[in-house]
Motif scaffolding. Structure first.
Motif, PDB file in Angstrom:
ATOM      1  N   ARG A 275     -11.678 -73.407 -15.317  1.00 58.22           N
ATOM      2  CA  ARG A 275     -11.705 -74.650 -14.550  1.00 58.22           C
ATOM      3  C   ARG A 275     -10.979 -74.502 -13.138  1.00 58.22           C
ATOM      4  O   ARG A 275     -11.506 -74.981 -12.024  1.00 58.22           O
ATOM      5  CB  ARG A 275     -11.269 -76.002 -15.247  1.00 58.22           C
TER       6      ARG A 275
ATOM      7  N   ARG B 148      -5.811 -67.151  -8.392  1.00 58.10           N
ATOM      8  CA  ARG B 148      -5.371 -68.624  -9.176  1.00 58.10           C
ATOM      9  C   ARG B 148      -4.876 -68.137 -10.821  1.00 58.10           C
ATOM     10  O   ARG B 148      -4.186 -69.257 -11.120  1.00 58.10           O
ATOM     11  CB  ARG B 148      -6.689 -69.070  -9.140  1.00 58.10           C
TER      12      ARG B 148
ATOM     13  N   SER C  27      -0.048 -80.640  -6.946  1.00 56.73           N
ATOM     14  CA  SER C  27       0.020 -81.538  -5.872  1.00 56.73           C
ATOM     15  C   SER C  27      -0.384 -81.417  -4.786  1.00 56.73           C
ATOM     16  O   SER C  27      -0.078 -80.151  -4.196  1.00 56.73           O
ATOM     17  CB  SER C  27       1.629 -82.198  -6.015  1.00 56.73           C
ATOM     18  N   PRO C  28      -0.954 -82.313  -3.845  1.00 59.21           N
ATOM     19  CA  PRO C  28      -1.661 -82.043  -2.662  1.00 59.21           C
ATOM     20  C   PRO C  28      -0.497 -81.274  -1.646  1.00 59.21           C
ATOM     21  O   PRO C  28       0.677 -82.111  -1.779  1.00 59.21           O
ATOM     22  CB  PRO C  28      -2.225 -83.220  -2.147  1.00 59.21           C
ATOM     23  N   GLY C  29      -0.594 -80.303  -0.873  1.00 52.20           N
ATOM     24  CA  GLY C  29       0.477 -79.985  -0.179  1.00 52.20           C
ATOM     25  C   GLY C  29       1.180 -78.916  -0.568  1.00 52.20           C
ATOM     26  O   GLY C  29       1.641 -78.073   0.091  1.00 52.20           O
TER      27      GLY C  29
ATOM     28  N   PHE D 229      -7.769 -80.338 -15.169  1.00 49.79           N
ATOM     29  CA  PHE D 229      -8.776 -81.182 -15.039  1.00 49.79           C
ATOM     30  C   PHE D 229      -8.689 -82.503 -14.373  1.00 49.79           C
ATOM     31  O   PHE D 229      -9.324 -83.090 -13.698  1.00 49.79           O
ATOM     32  CB  PHE D 229      -9.529 -81.520 -16.626  1.00 49.79           C
TER      33      PHE D 229
ATOM     34  N   ASP E 225     -11.905 -77.177  -6.176  1.00 51.92           N
ATOM     35  CA  ASP E 225     -11.510 -77.113  -4.636  1.00 51.92           C
ATOM     36  C   ASP E 225     -10.269 -78.022  -4.654  1.00 51.92           C
ATOM     37  O   ASP E 225      -9.984 -78.959  -5.338  1.00 51.92           O
ATOM     38  CB  ASP E 225     -12.566 -77.933  -3.886  1.00 51.92           C
ATOM     39  N   PHE E 226      -9.228 -77.633  -3.810  1.00 53.07           N
ATOM     40  CA  PHE E 226      -8.264 -78.397  -3.473  1.00 53.07           C
ATOM     41  C   PHE E 226      -8.015 -78.785  -2.074  1.00 53.07           C
ATOM     42  O   PHE E 226      -8.720 -78.240  -1.349  1.00 53.07           O
ATOM     43  CB  PHE E 226      -6.848 -77.703  -3.817  1.00 53.07           C
TER      44      PHE E 226
ATOM     45  N   GLU F  94     -10.319 -71.758 -11.566  1.00 53.75           N
ATOM     46  CA  GLU F  94     -11.179 -70.894 -10.413  1.00 53.75           C
ATOM     47  C   GLU F  94     -12.226 -71.631  -9.802  1.00 53.75           C
ATOM     48  O   GLU F  94     -12.307 -71.289  -8.653  1.00 53.75           O
ATOM     49  CB  GLU F  94     -11.588 -69.622 -11.268  1.00 53.75           C
TER      50      GLU F  94
ATOM     51  N   GLU G  85      -2.296 -76.149  -1.944  1.00 57.33           N
ATOM     52  CA  GLU G  85      -2.818 -75.416  -0.927  1.00 57.33           C
ATOM     53  C   GLU G  85      -2.131 -74.160  -0.245  1.00 57.33           C
ATOM     54  O   GLU G  85      -2.453 -73.329  -0.022  1.00 57.33           O
ATOM     55  CB  GLU G  85      -3.286 -76.441   0.279  1.00 57.33           C
ATOM     56  N   HIS G  86      -0.756 -74.714  -0.236  1.00 55.29           N
ATOM     57  CA  HIS G  86       0.223 -73.604   0.109  1.00 55.29           C
ATOM     58  C   HIS G  86       0.357 -72.432  -0.741  1.00 55.29           C
ATOM     59  O   HIS G  86       0.144 -71.307  -0.033  1.00 55.29           O
ATOM     60  CB  HIS G  86       1.596 -74.189   0.393  1.00 55.29           C
ATOM     61  N   LEU G  87       0.349 -72.740  -1.957  1.00 51.93           N
ATOM     62  CA  LEU G  87       0.458 -71.422  -3.002  1.00 51.93           C
ATOM     63  C   LEU G  87      -0.961 -70.887  -2.974  1.00 51.93           C
ATOM     64  O   LEU G  87      -0.914 -69.423  -2.902  1.00 51.93           O
ATOM     65  CB  LEU G  87       0.577 -72.090  -4.448  1.00 51.93           C
ATOM     66  N   LEU G  88      -2.020 -71.378  -2.773  1.00 53.95           N
ATOM     67  CA  LEU G  88      -3.342 -70.742  -2.863  1.00 53.95           C
ATOM     68  C   LEU G  88      -3.578 -69.745  -1.635  1.00 53.95           C
ATOM     69  O   LEU G  88      -4.456 -69.243  -1.696  1.00 53.95           O
ATOM     70  CB  LEU G  88      -4.475 -71.509  -3.229  1.00 53.95           C
ATOM     71  N   ALA G  89      -2.682 -70.244  -0.596  1.00 52.39           N
ATOM     72  CA  ALA G  89      -2.990 -69.496   0.499  1.00 52.39           C
ATOM     73  C   ALA G  89      -2.215 -68.268   0.434  1.00 52.39           C
ATOM     74  O   ALA G  89      -2.572 -67.312   1.212  1.00 52.39           O
ATOM     75  CB  ALA G  89      -2.624 -70.107   1.834  1.00 52.39           C
TER      76      ALA G  89
END
Lengths: 277, 324
Positions: free
Chosen positions: A271, A114, A100-102, A179, A276-277, A273, A105-109
């Motif tokens: 997919r 991934r 989910s948005p928000g 997906f 974009d998020f 990897e 992004e936090h996890l990927l930072a």
């Protein structure tokens, strides 16, 4: 490796969900009802009489382990199919929530790769399935062990096969979520894989029913790679009921599920990897 | 060493099976010196959030080079040295704040004790709500918790996307205080905020992003010096022979009026724009100002007052966007 950290987070999240509290409560209640209401009289290893809620059950005298074999068989089918359906619906929004948005992004930072995020989520769901299946089957074994003196690990092994059957289903659900982030799509894909897995189990019987040409080719193509879930359920039932099981067949069915699950997961990771998020 | 160095960043968001798309970054070159407080400003859709996501490897680049803390953004070891607060942080509603911080610490590979987590909650001002589930938090409280998570492990680089969003004015002062403490500790601060006054107060270097390009970058002083605004007062009838004792001299009056009109036109030609009883002019440097003043004086206008107008960051942004 941060996979385990992701897994722990998923388990912590599951702990707060009503679905899983309900599942735990339902299993506990079932075991309590069985444990408190069922009275077995076992004489010299033979089941002489059974009482359920005080009423005598009409059963011929037979060896206790044979008599309980049928019970374990039915229980294993219940765990396999019931657990599978419960898993499809209750686990369908773990991956969409992770993405989910928000949150993503936090996890990927964070210093997490991934693939570790997906692997951790997958592992967490497997642990949940394993815990549910183990809790039910071990509880059942304890109750019948205490009441009838039949101690066996077969129900537990049979429940583990149910978890193996859930591997390809959840791998596809996770990949579908990567997906398109949707719990409905994820559970829908899980349902389709499950249904096709059942149909594929009778593939050899069903294939001649299709006339040669596009129909047969399509059915063949659709089912050639699918795991044979109904066959695995049968195997699980046979194992629980202490019936003879072919090791080759067992390994082939388990191997098929693991290979399909790994393949589906690889597609999901590929997919993930790229995205974009 | 630069904390962030980017060169020729291009990113276009494309839909599936479509070749064209929306360009978010269009050749961004940016450097952020280590230890500085850097602010990224720009209008909505300028590409600010995309730029931040590129820095963290959340969005894949089409073209260009990114170095963060001397390494690649995709390297988890580099990300372990960064604290990030996203624009819209989605937090697990059923968790307690300490559980969330503990989870982030575990992912970062930072060992934290219970008292240390309590200290973080205390620092960001939500210690009084530590026993409540995050789902019951206000937007500002969630933002504070997100900041607390970003501060875990004493990161070398703090990337904050709208850190004071939803936080009350007093809370903003507290956040500014925390950020200045982090700067004193030696951390680099990269701030994206639509609150220009916040950026102005916290940051010593600024970049303006518009249409996916860096329109301007430099220290606040440097940016303000581009196109400095001056306010001048001229006496336009200086040296003119005006009628005495009210005796009407039509010819002298007409001449005086014509001269004032001529001087007004000369001022406008020199770049001065009437603003009430004064004139405003925007020039790039002192030479430009003197040239304009010489032109005005040559026409006979007498300079009686000259005041430099301090430009606000929003003026700098508006000018940059207009120029772009």
């Amino acid at each position: 490796m941060k996979t385990w950290a992701v897994t722990l987070d998923l388990l912590r999240e599951a702990r707060s969900r009503k679905w899983f509290l309900f599942l735990g409560g339902a299993i506990t209640l079932g075991l309590l009802v069985l444990g408190l209401s069922l009275k077995l009289e076992v004489v010299d290893g033979a089941l002489a009489a059974s009482r359920f809620f005080g009423k005598s059950l009409d059963n011929p005298m037979m060896s206790a382990d044979v008599a309980l074999g049928a019970v374990f068989s039915v229980a294993s089918q219940f765990i396999f199919y019931g657990g599978m359906l419960f898993g499809i619906f209750s686990c369908s929004d773990f991956a969409p929530k992770l993405l989910s948005p928000g949150r993503i992004e936090h996890l990927l930072a964070l210093p997490v790769r991934r693939w570790e995020l997906l692997a951790g989520t997958f592992l967490g769901v497997l642990i949940l399935a394993l815990a549910g299946a183990a809790y039910g089957s071990v509880g059942l074994t304890l109750i019948f062990g205490v009441k009838a003196g039949v101690w066996t690990v077969r129900p537990l092994l049979s429940a583990m096969l149910a978890v193996v059957g859930f591997i390809p289903v959840y791998a596809m659900m996770l990949t579908a979520a990567v997906f398109a982030r949707s719990a409905a799509l994820s559970s829908g894909v899980g349902g389709v894989v499950f249904a096709l897995g059942v149909v594929t189990s009778y593939r050899d019987t069903l294939l001649p029913m299709f006339s040669p040409g596009l129909g047969r080719f399509s059915f063949n193509a659709l089912t050639v790679l699918m795991p044979r879930l109904a066959r695995l359920a049968e195997l699980s039932s046979q194992l629980a009921g202490a019936k003879p099981v072919s090791a080759t067949v067992a390994l082939s069915l388990i191997g098929g599920c693991l290979a399909f699950g790994a393949g589906a997961l690889m597609v999901g990771i590929w997919r993930f990897e790229e995205r974009d998020f | 060493m630069d904390a962030i160095a980017t060169q020729g960043l291009f990113k276009t968001y494309r839909r599936w099976l479509r070749r064209t798309g929306q360009a978010a970054l269009d050749g961004v070159d940016l450097t952020v010196p280590q230890g500085s407080a850097f602010g990224l400003i720009g209008p909505n859709g300028a590409g600010k959030t995309t730029f931040i996501k590129v820095l963290l490897g959340i969005v894949r680049l089409d073209q260009g080079q990114v170095r963060v803390l001397g390494g690649a953004a995709e390297d988890p070891k580099v990300r372990a040295r960064i604290g990030y607060l996203p624009e819209r942080l989605h937090l697990p509603a059923a968790w307690k704040p300490a559980e969330f911080l503990h989870s982030v610490a575990r992912m970062k590979g930072v060992r934290v004790t219970g008292p240390e987590l309590s200290a973080v909650l205390e620092r960001v001002g939500i210690a009084q709500a530590k026993d409540r589930a995050i789902g019951g938090y206000s937007k500002g409280m969630k933002q504070r918790l997100g900041l607390g998570a970003a501060l875990l492990g004493k990161p070398e680089l703090l990337i904050l996307d709208e850190p004071t969003d939803g936080i009350d004015p007093l809370g903003r002062v507290e956040i500014r205080h925390i950020l200045s403490e982090e700067l004193q500790r030696g951390a680099t601060l990269f701030l994206n905020s639509h609150l220009l006054s916040e950026t102005e107060r916290i940051c010593d270097r600024i970049a303006i992003l518009g249409g996916g390009k860096v329109l301007r970058q430099g220290t606040l002083q440097e940016l303000r010096q581009v196109g400095v605004c001056w306010r001048a007062r001229f006496q336009l009838d200086a040296g003119l022979a005006l009628p005495v004792d009210g005796a009407a001299d039509a010819t002298a009056q007409a001449t005086a009026q014509a001269t004032v009109q001529m001087r007004t036109a000369a001022l406008q030609a020199a770049g001065f724009v009437p603003a009430g009883d004064r004139h405003r002019i925007v020039v790039n440097d002192a030479a430009g100002l003197n040239a304009a003043l010489d032109q005005a004086r040559a026409a006979g206008a007498l300079l009686t007052e000259l005041v430099r107008e301090e430009k606000a960051l929003e003026d700098v942004l508006a000018e940059a966007m207009e120029a772009a």
